[in-house]
Design a protein around this motif. Structure first.
Motif, PDB file in Angstrom:
ATOM      1  N   GLN A 202       0.830  -1.212   0.000  1.00 10.93           N
ATOM      2  CA  GLN A 202       0.000   0.000   0.000  1.00 10.93           C
ATOM      3  C   GLN A 202       0.864   1.260   0.000  1.00 10.93           C
ATOM      4  O   GLN A 202       0.571   2.243  -0.713  1.00 10.93           O
ATOM      5  N   GLN A 203       1.941   1.199   0.786  1.00  8.31           N
ATOM      6  CA  GLN A 203       2.843   2.356   0.775  1.00  8.31           C
ATOM      7  C   GLN A 203       3.485   2.541  -0.600  1.00  8.31           C
ATOM      8  O   GLN A 203       3.579   3.668  -1.117  1.00  8.31           O
ATOM      9  N   GLN A 204       3.908   1.418  -1.206  1.00  6.49           N
ATOM     10  CA  GLN A 204       4.463   1.514  -2.552  1.00  6.49           C
ATOM     11  C   GLN A 204       3.427   2.035  -3.540  1.00  6.49           C
ATOM     12  O   GLN A 204       3.744   2.828  -4.438  1.00  6.49           O
ATOM     13  N   SER A 210       1.623   8.910  -6.293  1.00  5.61           N
ATOM     14  CA  SER A 210       2.144  10.279  -6.244  1.00  5.61           C
ATOM     15  C   SER A 210       3.161  10.520  -7.360  1.00  5.61           C
ATOM     16  O   SER A 210       3.155  11.578  -8.020  1.00  5.61           O
ATOM     17  N   GLU A 211       4.031   9.505  -7.594  1.00  2.00           N
ATOM     18  CA  GLU A 211       5.007   9.637  -8.668  1.00  2.00           C
ATOM     19  C   GLU A 211       4.325   9.729 -10.029  1.00  2.00           C
ATOM     20  O   GLU A 211       4.709  10.538 -10.904  1.00  2.00           O
ATOM     21  N   ARG A 214       2.788  13.097 -10.485  1.00  2.00           N
ATOM     22  CA  ARG A 214       3.811  14.088 -10.831  1.00  2.00           C
ATOM     23  C   ARG A 214       4.258  13.939 -12.286  1.00  2.00           C
ATOM     24  O   ARG A 214       4.364  14.921 -13.041  1.00  2.00           O
ATOM     25  N   GLN A 215       4.457  12.669 -12.686  1.00  2.74           N
ATOM     26  CA  GLN A 215       4.904  12.443 -14.056  1.00  2.74           C
ATOM     27  C   GLN A 215       3.823  12.803 -15.073  1.00  2.74           C
ATOM     28  O   GLN A 215       4.113  13.306 -16.160  1.00  2.74           O
ATOM     29  N   VAL A 216       2.577  12.503 -14.705  1.00  3.10           N
ATOM     30  CA  VAL A 216       1.486  12.869 -15.615  1.00  3.10           C
ATOM     31  C   VAL A 216       1.395  14.378 -15.778  1.00  3.10           C
ATOM     32  O   VAL A 216       1.186  14.905 -16.884  1.00  3.10           O
ATOM     33  N   LYS A 217       1.550  15.090 -14.657  1.00  2.71           N
ATOM     34  CA  LYS A 217       1.541  16.564 -14.767  1.00  2.71           C
ATOM     35  C   LYS A 217       2.697  17.063 -15.627  1.00  2.71           C
ATOM     36  O   LYS A 217       2.534  17.936 -16.485  1.00  2.71           O
ATOM     37  N   GLN A 218       3.872  16.479 -15.408  1.00  2.00           N
ATOM     38  CA  GLN A 218       5.026  16.872 -16.197  1.00  2.00           C
ATOM     39  C   GLN A 218       4.818  16.556 -17.669  1.00  2.00           C
ATOM     40  O   GLN A 218       5.101  17.379 -18.557  1.00  2.00           O
ATOM     41  N   SER A 219       4.292  15.347 -17.938  1.00  2.00           N
ATOM     42  CA  SER A 219       4.049  14.960 -19.329  1.00  2.00           C
ATOM     43  C   SER A 219       2.973  15.837 -19.961  1.00  2.00           C
ATOM     44  O   SER A 219       3.057  16.198 -21.143  1.00  2.00           O
ATOM     45  N   LEU A 561      -6.334  10.011 -14.254  1.00  2.00           N
ATOM     46  CA  LEU A 561      -6.078  10.027 -12.816  1.00  2.00           C
ATOM     47  C   LEU A 561      -7.305   9.572 -12.025  1.00  2.00           C
ATOM     48  O   LEU A 561      -7.205   8.853 -11.031  1.00  2.00           O
ATOM     49  N   THR A 562      -8.502  10.025 -12.482  1.00  2.00           N
ATOM     50  CA  THR A 562      -9.734   9.604 -11.801  1.00  2.00           C
ATOM     51  C   THR A 562      -9.915   8.082 -11.877  1.00  2.00           C
ATOM     52  O   THR A 562     -10.315   7.423 -10.908  1.00  2.00           O
TER      53      THR A 562
END
Length: 785
Positions: A202-204, A210-211, A214-219, A561-562
């Motif tokens: 779950q932590q992974q 989150s990663e 972030r990558q989707v926003k960057q892309s 994301l949804t």
């Protein structure tokens, strides 16, 4: 931890039950010791009676000696009387009055003597009858005593058997307890490890989300800034990621499904023949139904076999529908073959049918082994056939699991990645090879068994004909499964290949892409056939760029994301539901365990009450016997004293001479009369003592018979209680096995879930890598411009 505490409480209850049973065993041992003591007391009484019998025989000898002495004395008196008569005859001249007086006294003496003799004879007869009756009663009582000793020995043997059985049961329960404690500890350890692993996953997952965000926003920012023009107003021009229709793949799929249909038809015919001939054989061997009725188990087995067409025919029908659904104008991949689900369901029902008839097959072979003319070689072949049938059924279960996994892809789109699908096809091919080997082994063992059965003297022509037909169906079944195995192995590359994949991706299709592909195919066919349609004008560049940015930023990223968030929430909700489900299962198991413990406690109370009642009644019986024995001993003591006095009195009468009246005949007659009256009183006393002893022994025998009946009733009650306890133990063991199985299923489900999560993580990593590569390529292109 709750399960471990439940197990500890459960085995503490079992330990308490063991201690109670041990205490009951001590009570039974005490009862056996009491029985032995009573038998010893009876033996002692028998010895005392033998001693009294010897005393009576001695007294009988002394009485016979006394009787002889009295007879001699009577002879002497008669001689004296004769001498006195002779003297009276000589003195006739002296006068007649004394002689007449002498004759009268002589006649009186003769009458009295005759009466005494008759009375003596009557007393001798009575004494002889009493002695014979006493001996007969003594023999009967001895036989009864031997029977009671045998019964007590049998009861002792039963008690020893129950003791050993209790000890074996307790030892087995202790070993089971230790083994289950070890298993519970291992399961608890594994559960803790799984919980830790789930938390780490779950932590992974949160880190990956989150990663990815972030990558989707960057892309998205890179795409908005650096991706060239892409017209998005009309969806007709937005089919760049949809693969073209592969007509060659469809023709190949049509051809492969047609070949598989022919093999499935051969397999269905072979299975129908095999089950039908097996049903005919059940009615012929080991018992011919035309001569005598078969066993109820074989009747049920025949009834199930008679229903085989309802499970086998749908396999052919469902696969025929699957073949008909594959045409040149369709898209054939696992995600679109919906008819495969109906075939998988029918195959599952047939596998359940095999599981249902497997116990009857095994029991039928066991009945054949129990036949009177069944040889050792035939028994060995039957055992080999039993193992072959179990192996065939297990292989069918594996096939069912693999086919259900493949059919699940058409129902649930993201059920399995493409790499896992290839692995499932490979395992399915290996499973088909193992099924072919198992069928060949079973056919070989059936041939050997048929050869042995033909050598039996009871083998009829009807049995030989049915066996030949059965062997023929097994041969055709082996051939059809071999063809299917070879066909599947040869086309394994076709099954594992994707056939259709979007451009720039190795992933499979989804239904939306399939619809787009078919729509494009229709448009291409319409274009080729010169069907003209007005084409819309292109959108201006600025408007298209604005629409692209809006759509990309607000729709694609948000929807992706949804969707990811929804999937994660659904997985978390499913895990929570599973957690609640297993918590409820644990609570239900705890409630059932408490009910069973309460029931065991009630049974223990009933058993203790039954044992308490039975132990009180033998104690009362023993006390009654002790009182009667004490009374008999007091009577014997009193009788001994009287006999001593009588004996001393007789000695006085026999040894004491006449002191003052030696010649007085009346005093002598009085002494004889007194002696005989004392002797009659003594014999009467002895007769009464013998009667009282007989009554005492009769009451003792009745008491022993009642005690034996009570012991029999208590033994039956204890056997019933032992049966109930054994049933409770087996039920508790079954519940424990069920709990263990549920834990194993839960662990397997958690491991599968972890595997699926790892696969999704790898898939997301691949998507990230592709996006990174795409962004790097676009950056290079922009720099080149």
């Amino acid at each position: 931890m709750a399960n471990v505490t439940d197990l500890q409480t459960k085995y503490s209850k079992l330990a308490q039950e063991y201690s109670k049973l041990r205490a009951q065993n001590q009570v039974l041992k005490k009862a056996v010791v009491d029985e032995q003591a009573s038998s010893a007391s009876l033996k002692e009484q028998l010895k005392q009676r033998d001693q009294s019998l010897r005393k009576q025989e001695q007294e009988m000898d002394s009485l016979s000696f006394r009787n002889q002495q009295l007879a001699k004395r009577v002879e002497l008196l008669q001689e004296e009387l004769a001498a006195s008569e002779a003297k009276g005859k000589k003195g006739k001249g002296k006068g007649d009055s004394p002689s007449q007086y002498g004759l009268q006294t002589q006649s009186v003496f003769d009458e009295d003597l005759q009466k005494k003799i008759e009375e003596n004879e009557r007393l001798h007869i009575q004494f002889y009858d009493a002695n014979e009756q006493h001996r007969r009663q003594e023999a009967e009582l001895r036989a009864r005593l031997e029977e009671l000793e045998k019964d007590s020995q049998q009861h002792q043997a039963v008690v020893d058997g129950l003791t050993t059985k209790y000890m074996e049961t307790t030892e087995r329960l202790q070993s089971d307890k230790a083994r289950l404690e070890v298993k519970a500890q291992t399961l608890e350890r594994e559960a803790k490890e799984c919980i830790v692993r789930a938390e780490e996953c779950q932590q992974q997952l949160r880190r990956c989300q989150s990663e990815l965000n972030r990558q989707v926003k960057q892309s998205s920012s890179v795409i908005q800034e650096k991706v060239p023009f892409n017209d998005t107003k009309f969806s007709d021009y937005n089919s760049l990621n949809v693969p073209p229709h592969n007509r060659r793949h469809q023709l190949k799929a049509r051809d492969v499904s047609g070949q598989a249909l022919s093999f499935i038809q051969d397999l269905v015919a072979a299975l129908l023949n095999f089950h039908s001939y097996t049903e005919q054989r059940v009615h012929i061997y080991p018992l011919d139904s035309s001569i005598e009725p078969v066993s109820p188990l074989n009747q049920k087995f025949s009834q199930y076999l008679h229903e085989n067409a309802a499970y086998v025919r749908p396999l052919e029908d469902s696969f025929l529908q699957l073949h008909q659904s594959i045409t040149e104008d369709t898209v054939t991949v696992l995600e679109t073959v919906i008819k495969l689900k109906s075939f998988a369901d029918n195959f599952s029902s047939y596998t359940h049918f095999l599981q249902k008839i497997l116990p009857y097959q095994l029991k039928s072979l066991e009945e054949e082994c129990e036949a009177p003319l069944c040889t050792a070689a035939l028994t060995a072949k039957n055992q080999e056939l039993q193992s072959d049938m179990k192996r065939v059924t297990s292989v069918f279960e594996k096939l069912q699991n693999y086919i259900n996994l493949l059919a699940l892809v058409s129902v649930q789109q993201d059920a399995m990645p493409h790499s896992s699908t290839s692995a499932v096809f490979t395992q399915l091919a290996a499973c088909l090879h193992s099924l072919h080997d198992a069928i060949k082994e079973m056919s070989k063992h059936y041939n050997q068994k048929a050869g042995l059965e033909q050598e039996l003297p009871t083998a009829t022509q009807k049995l030989c004909t049915t066996t030949e037909c059965l062997l023929g169906s097994l041969g055709s079944l082996t051939i059809s499964i071999g063809k299917i195995t070879t066909f599947f192995s040869n086309n394994l590359d076709f099954f594992t290949s994707s056939g259709y994949s979007p451009r720039g991706s190795a992933l499979g299709l989804n239904p939306l892409q399939v619809e787009s592909m078919l729509a494009n195919k229709k448009k291409a066919a319409a274009y080729i056939h010169a069907i003209q349609k007005p084409r819309p004008k292109s959108v201006p560049y600025r408007e298209a760029l604005t629409n692209r940015r809006i759509l990309t930023s607000s729709t694609e990223s948000r929807e992706g994301l949804t969707q990811q968030v929804q999937q994660s929430q659904e997985k978390i909700a499913r895990l929570e539901q599973e957690k609640e489900h297993w918590l409820l299962e644990a609570q239900l198991g705890k409630v059932r365990l408490e009910k069973e413990n309460q029931r065991i406690a009630d049974l223990e109370v009933q058993l203790a009450a039954a044992l308490g009642g039975s132990s009180n009644s033998p104690t009362a019986t023993v006390s009654t016997l002790a009182e009667s024995q004490e009374e008999a001993e007091t009577e014997l003591t009193a009788a001994g004293k009287e006999m001593t006095l009588c004996t001393s009195l007789v000695g006085m009468l026999c040894t004491t001479p006449t002191v003052a009246h030696v010649g007085d005949e009346e005093s002598r007659e009085q002494l004889i009369k007194t002696h005989y009256m004392a002797r009659v009183g003594e014999l009467t006393t002895q007769l009464q003592i013998s009667d009282s002893k007989a009554v005492h022994f009769h009451s003792e025998c009745r008491a022993l018979a009642k005690r034996l009946a009570i012991a029999e009733n208590s033994r039956e009650a204890l056997s019933e209680e032992i049966k109930l306890a054994n049933q409770n133990i087996t039920r508790l063991q079954d519940e424990l096995a069920t709990t263990k199985r549920s834990y194993e299923d839960q662990l397997s489900m958690m491991s599968d879930h972890l595997c699926s999560m790892n696969e999704t993580l790898s898939k997301q990593r691949e998507e990230i890598d592709t996006l990174k590569l795409g962004s790097k390529g676009n950056a290079k292109k922009n720099k080149g411009r």
